[in-house]
Structure formats: structure tokens, C-alpha cells
Write a protein that holds these residues in place. Structure first.
Motif, PDB file in Angstrom:
ATOM      1  N   THR A 114       0.826  -1.202   0.000  1.00  0.00           N
ATOM      2  CA  THR A 114       0.000   0.000   0.000  1.00  0.00           C
ATOM      3  C   THR A 114       0.860   1.252   0.000  1.00  0.00           C
ATOM      4  OG1 THR A 114      -1.693  -1.202   1.258  1.00  0.00           O
ATOM      5  CG2 THR A 114      -1.895   1.173   1.179  1.00  0.00           C
ATOM      6  N   ALA A 115       1.966   1.209   0.745  1.00  0.00           N
ATOM      7  CA  ALA A 115       2.872   2.361   0.789  1.00  0.00           C
ATOM      8  C   ALA A 115       3.478   2.636  -0.584  1.00  0.00           C
ATOM      9  CB  ALA A 115       3.971   2.115   1.818  1.00  0.00           C
ATOM     10  N   TYR A 116       3.925   1.580  -1.281  1.00  0.00           N
ATOM     11  CA  TYR A 116       4.467   1.752  -2.630  1.00  0.00           C
ATOM     12  C   TYR A 116       3.414   2.335  -3.568  1.00  0.00           C
ATOM     13  CZ  TYR A 116       8.750  -0.934  -1.704  1.00  0.00           C
ATOM     14  OH  TYR A 116       9.953  -1.360  -1.238  1.00  0.00           O
ATOM     15  N   THR A 117       2.205   1.782  -3.502  1.00  0.00           N
ATOM     16  CA  THR A 117       1.129   2.250  -4.383  1.00  0.00           C
ATOM     17  C   THR A 117       0.773   3.699  -4.081  1.00  0.00           C
ATOM     18  OG1 THR A 117       0.248  -0.012  -4.374  1.00  0.00           O
ATOM     19  CG2 THR A 117      -1.174   1.715  -5.243  1.00  0.00           C
ATOM     20  N   LEU A 118       0.780   4.061  -2.804  1.00  0.00           N
ATOM     21  CA  LEU A 118       0.454   5.431  -2.427  1.00  0.00           C
ATOM     22  C   LEU A 118       1.458   6.417  -3.013  1.00  0.00           C
ATOM     23  CD1 LEU A 118      -1.181   7.487  -0.797  1.00  0.00           C
ATOM     24  CD2 LEU A 118       0.292   6.989   1.166  1.00  0.00           C
ATOM     25  N   VAL A 119       2.736   6.085  -2.954  1.00  0.00           N
ATOM     26  CA  VAL A 119       3.751   6.975  -3.535  1.00  0.00           C
ATOM     27  C   VAL A 119       3.494   7.167  -5.029  1.00  0.00           C
ATOM     28  CG1 VAL A 119       6.213   7.225  -4.067  1.00  0.00           C
ATOM     29  CG2 VAL A 119       5.499   6.453  -1.803  1.00  0.00           C
ATOM     30  N   GLY A 120       3.116   6.084  -5.734  1.00  0.00           N
ATOM     31  CA  GLY A 120       2.788   6.205  -7.149  1.00  0.00           C
ATOM     32  C   GLY A 120       1.593   7.111  -7.383  1.00  0.00           C
ATOM     33  N   CYS A 121       0.553   6.972  -6.555  1.00  0.00           N
ATOM     34  CA  CYS A 121      -0.641   7.824  -6.690  1.00  0.00           C
ATOM     35  C   CYS A 121      -0.314   9.286  -6.408  1.00  0.00           C
ATOM     36  CB  CYS A 121      -1.733   7.342  -5.735  1.00  0.00           C
ATOM     37  SG  CYS A 121      -2.562   5.830  -6.251  1.00  0.00           S
ATOM     38  N   LEU A 122       0.532   9.521  -5.411  1.00  0.00           N
ATOM     39  CA  LEU A 122       0.924  10.897  -5.094  1.00  0.00           C
ATOM     40  C   LEU A 122       1.724  11.514  -6.239  1.00  0.00           C
ATOM     41  CD1 LEU A 122       1.937  10.447  -1.340  1.00  0.00           C
ATOM     42  CD2 LEU A 122      -0.092  11.632  -2.220  1.00  0.00           C
ATOM     43  N   ALA A 123       2.583  10.706  -6.875  1.00  0.00           N
ATOM     44  CA  ALA A 123       3.345  11.199  -8.025  1.00  0.00           C
ATOM     45  C   ALA A 123       2.411  11.545  -9.182  1.00  0.00           C
ATOM     46  CB  ALA A 123       4.379  10.164  -8.450  1.00  0.00           C
ATOM     47  N   LEU A 124       1.393  10.700  -9.418  1.00  0.00           N
ATOM     48  CA  LEU A 124       0.421  10.989 -10.474  1.00  0.00           C
ATOM     49  C   LEU A 124      -0.359  12.264 -10.176  1.00  0.00           C
ATOM     50  CD1 LEU A 124      -0.990   7.426 -11.262  1.00  0.00           C
ATOM     51  CD2 LEU A 124       0.446   8.847 -12.739  1.00  0.00           C
ATOM     52  N   ALA A 125      -0.751  12.444  -8.897  1.00  0.00           N
ATOM     53  CA  ALA A 125      -1.493  13.649  -8.510  1.00  0.00           C
ATOM     54  C   ALA A 125      -0.640  14.893  -8.727  1.00  0.00           C
ATOM     55  CB  ALA A 125      -1.937  13.551  -7.056  1.00  0.00           C
ATOM     56  N   ALA A 126       0.649  14.814  -8.360  1.00  0.00           N
ATOM     57  CA  ALA A 126       1.537  15.955  -8.555  1.00  0.00           C
ATOM     58  C   ALA A 126       1.713  16.263 -10.035  1.00  0.00           C
ATOM     59  CB  ALA A 126       2.889  15.679  -7.903  1.00  0.00           C
ATOM     60  N   ALA A 127       1.840  15.226 -10.865  1.00  0.00           N
ATOM     61  CA  ALA A 127       2.002  15.439 -12.304  1.00  0.00           C
ATOM     62  C   ALA A 127       0.737  16.031 -12.921  1.00  0.00           C
ATOM     63  CB  ALA A 127       2.354  14.121 -12.983  1.00  0.00           C
ATOM     64  N   ALA A 128      -0.430  15.531 -12.502  1.00  0.00           N
ATOM     65  CA  ALA A 128      -1.689  16.025 -13.066  1.00  0.00           C
ATOM     66  C   ALA A 128      -1.985  17.458 -12.642  1.00  0.00           C
ATOM     67  CB  ALA A 128      -2.845  15.112 -12.626  1.00  0.00           C
ATOM     68  N   SER A 129      -1.413  17.894 -11.525  1.00  0.00           N
ATOM     69  CA  SER A 129      -1.692  19.235 -10.994  1.00  0.00           C
ATOM     70  C   SER A 129      -0.594  20.239 -11.314  1.00  0.00           C
ATOM     71  CB  SER A 129      -1.872  19.157  -9.469  1.00  0.00           C
ATOM     72  OG  SER A 129      -2.853  18.207  -9.103  1.00  0.00           O
ATOM     73  N   TRP A 130       0.427  19.821 -12.051  1.00  0.00           N
ATOM     74  CA  TRP A 130       1.600  20.670 -12.230  1.00  0.00           C
ATOM     75  C   TRP A 130       1.275  21.972 -12.958  1.00  0.00           C
ATOM     76  CZ3 TRP A 130       5.824  20.459  -9.607  1.00  0.00           C
ATOM     77  CH2 TRP A 130       6.943  21.194 -10.021  1.00  0.00           C
ATOM     78  N   ARG A 131       0.302  21.945 -13.858  1.00  0.00           N
ATOM     79  CA  ARG A 131      -0.038  23.138 -14.643  1.00  0.00           C
ATOM     80  C   ARG A 131      -1.030  24.039 -13.922  1.00  0.00           C
ATOM     81  NH1 ARG A 131      -2.035  21.099 -20.309  1.00  0.00           N
ATOM     82  NH2 ARG A 131      -2.303  23.354 -20.568  1.00  0.00           N
ATOM     83  N   GLU A 132      -1.434  23.670 -12.726  1.00  0.00           N
ATOM     84  CA  GLU A 132      -2.419  24.453 -11.971  1.00  0.00           C
ATOM     85  C   GLU A 132      -1.743  25.039 -10.728  1.00  0.00           C
ATOM     86  OE1 GLU A 132      -5.479  21.572 -11.391  1.00  0.00           O
ATOM     87  OE2 GLU A 132      -5.615  21.178 -13.546  1.00  0.00           O
ATOM     88  N   PRO A 133      -1.419  26.345 -10.751  1.00  0.00           N
ATOM     89  CA  PRO A 133      -0.560  26.937  -9.716  1.00  0.00           C
ATOM     90  C   PRO A 133      -1.028  26.704  -8.285  1.00  0.00           C
ATOM     91  CG  PRO A 133      -0.859  28.468 -11.540  1.00  0.00           C
ATOM     92  CD  PRO A 133      -1.770  27.316 -11.792  1.00  0.00           C
TER      93      PRO A 133
END
Length: 325
Positions: free
Chosen positions: A233-252
Motif C-alpha cells: 500500500t505504501a508503494y502504491t500510495l507513492v505512485g498515486c501521489l506522483a500521479l497527482a503531482a504530475a496532473a496538478s503541475w499546470r495548476e498553480p
């Protein structure tokens, strides 16, 4: 008709009062974060039953203070201070018609979570540190910290609503969905982590990331299975957090909280590995729990910002979600 109170008669004074209450709730969220870490120290030192007949300790009002009793007393006194602080701030927010309009539901929800947390704390001692009460107490503690942060953000939003740009920036559905998915997965991880902590299962697989002589998945039952699920779960969570950061990068307004959550996720993974490698030191256990709470606060901040952006765009007659190119 009753004359309005001074803060309500003067919009500027009401805004300043709301900003002060918002700051108070933000401080309360930070103190709750410290309380969560102190609770981890209580569990790490096996001090949860140091004073089972609270407010006494084995019949003594002021017992001889040792490490376990000191942690237990500190934890309970700080919890009482948090409850008292919330009562004062909640009453101030409720008295103000301006603040109450935007926070009535959140105040009631936070009060309910706090009452549940207090009841679970009592049950945890009464049931001799039952695993389900320890895990539920950890979840409600994080939930209360998130609720107080939401209260602060809601009050701050009302105070600065006129300062927003006339054309709010577009926001994508992918960022909101990825942040929400990470938040749900973190909730699962907190529950599993509470079970690992209460059952002292963290050393079931000391040869991180494998167990029992290098076997990757030795068992899905008992302490070993619980520990394997917690790590996956910890590994998967880090992946989800990385996806969230990437998806939000263009939104200040979403970039900073999602990037912070991602960095904290990587830190939590590293602290978890070090925690097992070094034999579960109390300080690392508390840090591991505190970092998880920090991730929760960062995700709540990001979710609030996403919802706020959508509301602003609707208020300006714009599509709430950015169209895909």
C-alpha cells in the motif's frame, strides 16, 4: 430586532475576526499533528496502559513520573487541550453570522470526529489496546486534523473572496480525481498502519522489502501478511501521489500542496524502511506517523483548492473543468 454585534456591523472587522479564527484553527491542526506523533511515541514505548484508571494512575492523582507515565500523561493532557481549544474556536466561529454561514457543517463534523476520537481513546484503554480501537483512534486523529485545516481554509476563503482574480485559472478533472484517489488510499494505509502498530507486526519482515530468507510474498495471513499489505500500500500510495503531482503541475494553486504530498510520501517510505532496518526506534516510529498525517493535510489542502477553483469558475460563468485538448 437585535442589534448586530460589532464585528457583524463592520464588514472589515468581521473579516479580520474571521482571519483570526482561521489562524487559530490552523494552529490547532498543527498541534493535533504533534498529538498524533505523541500518540505514536505512546505506542512505541508500550505506554498506552500506564494510567488505565485516568485521571488517576493506579489510584494516585500525581503518580511517580517515569517514561511510560510521562508519555501517557502528556498525550492525555495535550488531547484535553486540543478539545478545549476547539471548543473555544468553534464557539467564536458559531457566534459570528458571517463565519457560521460557511462553516456550520464543518464545525459540526469536526465536533463529531472529536467526540468519536475521545470515545475511541477511552475504549482503547478499556479494551486493553484492542487493535481495531488503536487503528480507528489513529484514523479519527488524522480526520480531526484535516477537519480543523478545512475550517481554517473555509474561513480564509471567505475573508479573501474579493481578492481573487476576475478570471480564475482552468482546472482539470484528472487532478481532482488523482488527489481524491491518493486521499482514499492514504486512509486505507493509516488503518493498516494502525493494525501493524497495535499488533507489533512491523518486525514481521525485517529483511525489507522481502521476508523470511528473501521470499517476496511468504504469507498473506497473520502479522507477515499484514506487514506485506502495508508495504505494498505504501508503494502504491507513492505512485498515486506522483500521479497527482504530475496532473496538478499546470495548476498553480494545486502544484505546491500536491508536490509537498509527493515529497512527504517518498520521505515516509524512506522512514518506514529505516524504521524496520534500525529495529523500530521510537523517534522514527513517531516521525513515520507524523509524516503520514502531513500527507493527509497536504491532500486536504489540495482538494479544497480544487473545489474552490471549480466554484470560482462557476461563479464567473465559466466551465468548471478544463476541456481536454
Amino acid at each position: 430586532m437585535h442589534a448586530p454585534s460589532e464585528p457583524e456591523a463592520d464588514p472589515a472587522a468581521a473579516a479580520r475576526a474571521g482571519a483570526r479564527i482561521a489562524l487559530g484553527f490552523r494552529v490547532l491542526a498543527a498541534i493535533t499533528l504533534c498529538l498524533i506523533m505523541l500518540g505514536a511515541l505512546v505506542r512505541a514505548h508500550d505506554a498506552g496502559l500506564a494510567c488505565p484508571d485516568w485521571p488517576l494512575c493506579f489510584g494516585e492523582l500525581i503518580p511517580e513520573i517515569d517514561l511510560q507515565v510521562g508519555f501517557e500523561w502528556s498525550h492525555r493532557l495535550l488531547a484535553g487541550g486540543v478539545a478545549l481549544g476547539f471548543a473555544v474556536l468553534g464557539a467564536q466561529a458559531w457566534r459570528s453570522a458571517r463565519a457560521r454561514r460557511g462553516t456550520r457543517t464543518l464545525i459540526s463534523l469536526a465536533a463529531l470526529v472529536l467526540a468519536t476520537q475521545i470515545a475511541l481513546g477511552a475504549l482503547t484503554v478499556w479494551l486493553q489496546l484492542a487493535p481495531w480501537t488503536v487503528a480507528a483512534h489513529l484514523i479519527t486523529g488524522n480526520g480531526f486534523a484535516c477537519a480543523t485545516l478545512l475550517l481554517s481554509l473555509a474561513l480564509r476563503s471567505r475573508a479573501r473572496v474579493s481578492a481573487h482574480a476576475p478570471n480564475p485559472a482552468p482546472v482539470s478533472s484528472a487532478s481532482g480525481l488523482s488527489i481524491a484517489a491518493a486521499a482514499l488510499l492514504l486512509l486505507v494505509q493509516l488503518g493498516i498502519g494502525g493494525l501493524v502498530s497495535s499488533r507489533y507486526a512491523a518486525m514481521a519482515c525485517p529483511e525489507w522489502p522481502t521476508c523470511s530468507g528473501g521470499v517476496w510474498f511468504p504469507s498473506w495471513s497473520g502479522s507477515v501478511g499484514l506487514n506485506v499489505v502495508h508495504r505494498l500500500t505504501a508503494y502504491t500510495l507513492v505512485g498515486c501521489l506522483a500521479l497527482a503531482a504530475a496532473a496538478s503541475w499546470r495548476e498553480p494553486r494545486l502544484r505546491a500542496p500536491t508536490a509537498l504530498a509527493c515529497m512527504l510520501g517518498v520521505l515516509q517510505l524512506g522512514v518506514g524502511i529505516a524504521n524496520v532496518r534500525l529495529g523500530i526506534p521510537a523517534a522514527l516510529t513517531a516521525l513515520h506517523t507524523g509524516v503520514a498525517a502531513g500527507i493527509a493535510l497536504a491532500l486536504v489542502y489540495a482538494l479544497h483548492a480544487h473545489i474552490e477553483l471549480r466554484a470560482e469558475r462557476r461563479a464567473h460563468g465559466l466551465p468548471a473543468i478544463r476541456a481536454r485538448c
